[in-house]
Structure formats: C-alpha cells, structure tokens
Design an enzyme around this catalytic site. Structure first.
Site, PDB file in Angstrom:
ATOM      1  NE  ARG A  52      -1.878  -1.500   3.656  1.00 31.12           N
ATOM      2  CZ  ARG A  52      -2.210  -2.253   4.691  1.00 31.12           C
ATOM      3  NH1 ARG A  52      -3.352  -2.918   4.698  1.00 31.12           N
ATOM      4  NH2 ARG A  52      -1.418  -2.361   5.740  1.00 31.12           N
ATOM      5  CE  LYS A 156      -4.918   2.528   3.689  1.00 26.44           C
ATOM      6  NZ  LYS A 156      -5.164   1.139   3.302  1.00 26.44           N
ATOM      7  CB  SER A 226      -9.199   0.584   3.432  1.00 26.45           C
ATOM      8  OG  SER A 226      -8.079  -0.239   3.200  1.00 26.45           O
ATOM      9  CD  GLN A 348     -16.260  -0.453   7.030  1.00 25.50           C
ATOM     10  OE1 GLN A 348     -15.799  -0.336   5.898  1.00 25.50           O
ATOM     11  NE2 GLN A 348     -15.575  -0.979   8.031  1.00 25.50           N
TER      12      GLN A 348
END
EC number: 3.5.2.15
Length: 363
Positions: A52, A156, A226, A348
């Site tokens: 990432r 993020k 995330s 979520q």
C-alpha cells in the site's frame, strides 16, 4: 461547472504507474485535476502489507513530475491491500475538470486530509469525531449539503504498530488495544461510525467508546474504511450526486445483508440503467465505470445458517477469505474482475454484509 471523470487502470504491480503516465501523456487524464486514486494492491491487506505504501509512493512520484510534489501529496491515495482470488490489481482515478457537460445531477467528488490521529484516540470517540468533521468538510467541498445525496464515503485510516503504542505509553497515554491486527478493525469501525454520525445515520449522543467494535448493530450503509500502516491521519473521499455538477457519470449504492446478497447490487445497477436478469452483457459492462464494495466474514460463523470456516483459519486472515468470496460473487454479477473489494466491514453495513457503490455512465 465541475465535471467528474473516473478512470480504471490495470496495474502490473504496486509500483506500476505506467498506465497512469500513458493516460496523462495521451491527454485522457489531466493530472492537475486528480483528486483521489483508489488502488487494489496484491499484498496481504494486514498490518505488514507494505504494498500500500509502495503504491502510494510510486503514484505520488509519478504525479509529482507533472504537478509538483506538494500538489501530488494533496491527492487522496486509498490503497486497499489484497487481491485474493481473481480480483485484478488496478487503480481507480477520480478527476475533476471544469466545463460544460450534460446537465446534472451528476457524480460529485469531495476529498479531505485530516490531521494526524493520536494513537490513544484510535478506536475511540476521538476518532469518530475527527472523521465526522472530515466527512462534513469533504461534503462541503463537493457541494453536497444534503446527506441523502451522499452515496459512498471512502476512508483510508491509520492503525497501531508496536512503535506507535510505545510512543503513546511513553507519554502516559493508553491505547484502545495493544494487538496491532485488532487495531485495524477498531480503526475501520470508529471511522465508519464517524461517517454514520456525519450523514445522520446515528446520533453522536447514542455512541460511546465502549460500543465501538462491539455493538455491530450500529452501522453506516455508505461507509467504506480501509486501515493501513502507511499513514497517521485519515484520507476521506465523499462521492454523491449533485445538481451543481454536470457530466456523464452517476453513482448509486446498495447494502449487502450477507456475503452472497447480490440482489441489492442488481437493484442499484438497474437504477443506473444497467439492469439484467443475469450477468451484465458487454454493452452494460462498458458503461460500468467502478464497483466499490466492503466484505467481511460473518462474525457468527454462518452464512444463511450454514457454517463457514473463515474465522477458524489460523494461517490466513478472515479478511482475505472474505475479499475473495465477495469479489467472486460480485464479479459473477457484473462480468468484471477489476473491482474494488475491501476486507473488514466493522460498522459498515450489517454484520457479515457491507455497502456497495456503483458508478456508471448515464444511458
């Protein structure tokens, strides 16, 4: 009038910025208008997934050649590790340009970088409040005053490492959890509850820190979070429909009740004019610009009364199983594997399910 453009670019690896460079060279993408890049990278998606950060660095350096380092760093890079199964590594580039397009409502985009989050606030109400404020700011940037016009909020968020925990404890602070892997779930959960507060799905006064990561009956139907080791703050991207934007793109959303609940996604596709009794045909696939989804292993160990083993595998994280499973189910609906499925859906959507967003070209 602002116009949103969205580009999907296949990546050969987390360092592959060649597709982005080619699109810029051809004039398909104006680098000055890039607001955010969502990426699926082929790491493990866990604490030590450095694909990432590698992808973020590679894309930032590529953009800096065109717009300078400061503006390149202002882009929101939402990298989601893990392309298990047949999910295709790719970038989804969100661009804003100004001009005269077909009248709205049309896809609108807002983004914001928050300040760094103190380690002791992660997974607690401090994180919820910071994210809620950031979502409201991103909505204002997109010109979205009504929360009902927001269809997806991609975040993020940071996680805890041994070093970050040690630094917090050295200054006399305590953290919500010392297990770094569990910190990812707490961060995703608190971030998602921040979205719920900002969008009016849950009242802040109904939340306490003790409920984060525990009362999974509290959730947002439009949050996607995330967690990653590569940042200390939050990068927030709000996607909605606005009459103040023009252009050919539209967005809708759905909420999957469990990992194989694809009918709400079919309904969202239908609302965008992409309805089909089975898998999308070629013409509809060409109009599909992006599919963004959350996935998680149902915490009760079952899917519609049948036992699953995703939570019992001590070799592979359950988030990796869930990403592959849900990505396969959704790929079967839309006929594409270059879709963005992120694992870990705490708060979520309902437990075991998750929100989904569909972006498509208007008919």
């Amino acid at each position: 009038m602002p116009i949103a453009r969205v580009h999907r670019i296949i990546a050969q690896g987390p360092d592959d910025a060649s597709g982005l460079q080619a699109a810029i060279a051809s004039g398909t993408i104006d680098p000055a208008g890039i607001l955010a890049i969502f990426g699926k990278t082929e790491g493990n998606g866990c604490v030590n997934d450095f694909t990432r950060g590698y992808a973020t660095q590679s894309l930032t350096l590529a953009l800096a050649r065109h717009i300078g380092e400061e503006r390149a760093k202002a882009v929101c890079y939402v990298m989601s590790g893990g392309t298990e199964g047949a999910m295709t590594p790719h970038w989804t580039v969100f661009e804003r340009v100004d001009g005269d397009g077909e009248p709205g409502p049309a896809l609108a985009i807002g983004r914001v970088h928050t300040a760094a989050l103190a380690a002791e606030d992660l997974g607690r109400m401090g994180q919820v409040r910071q994210v809620a404020a950031g979502v409201r700011q991103a909505m204002a940037e997109a010109g979205l005053s009504d929360p009902a016009d927001v269809h997806f909020v991609q975040i993020k968020c940071p996680l805890l490492t041994a070093q970050r925990i040690g630094e917090a404890e050295a200054r006399g602070a305590t953290v919500a959890v010392r297990d770094t892997l569990k910190s990812m779930g707490l961060s995703r959960g608190a971030s998602s509850l921040g979205v719920a507060v900002a969008l009016g799905e849950i009242a802040e006064e109904d939340l306490t820190g003790a409920l984060i990561g525990r009362d999974l009956g509290l959730w947002s139907g439009r949050a996607s979070a995330s967690a990653g080791v590569e940042l200390l703050n939050h990068e927030i991207v709000v996607l909605g429909m606005s009459k103040g934007w023009s252009g050919p793109l539209a967005i809708d959303h759905a909420v999957m009740a469990d990992a194989i609940d694809v009918e709400p996604v079919r309904a969202a596709l239908d609302r965008l004019g992409l309805g089909a009794p089975g898998q999308l045909g070629q013409a509809a696939r060409d109009r599909l610009v992006a599919l963004l989804a959350k996935a998680e292993a149902s915490p009760d160990g079952e899917v519609r009364g049948a036992r699953h083993t995703m939570l019992d595998d001590s070799d592979i994280s359950s988030t990796r199983h869930a990403r592959a499973f849900v990505a396969g189910a959704l790929a079967g609906v839309v006929g594409r594997t270059d879709i963005y499925v992120s694992g870990g859906a705490e708060h979520q959507g309902p437990p075991g399910g998750g929100p989904v967003a569909v972006i498509a070209r208007k008919a």
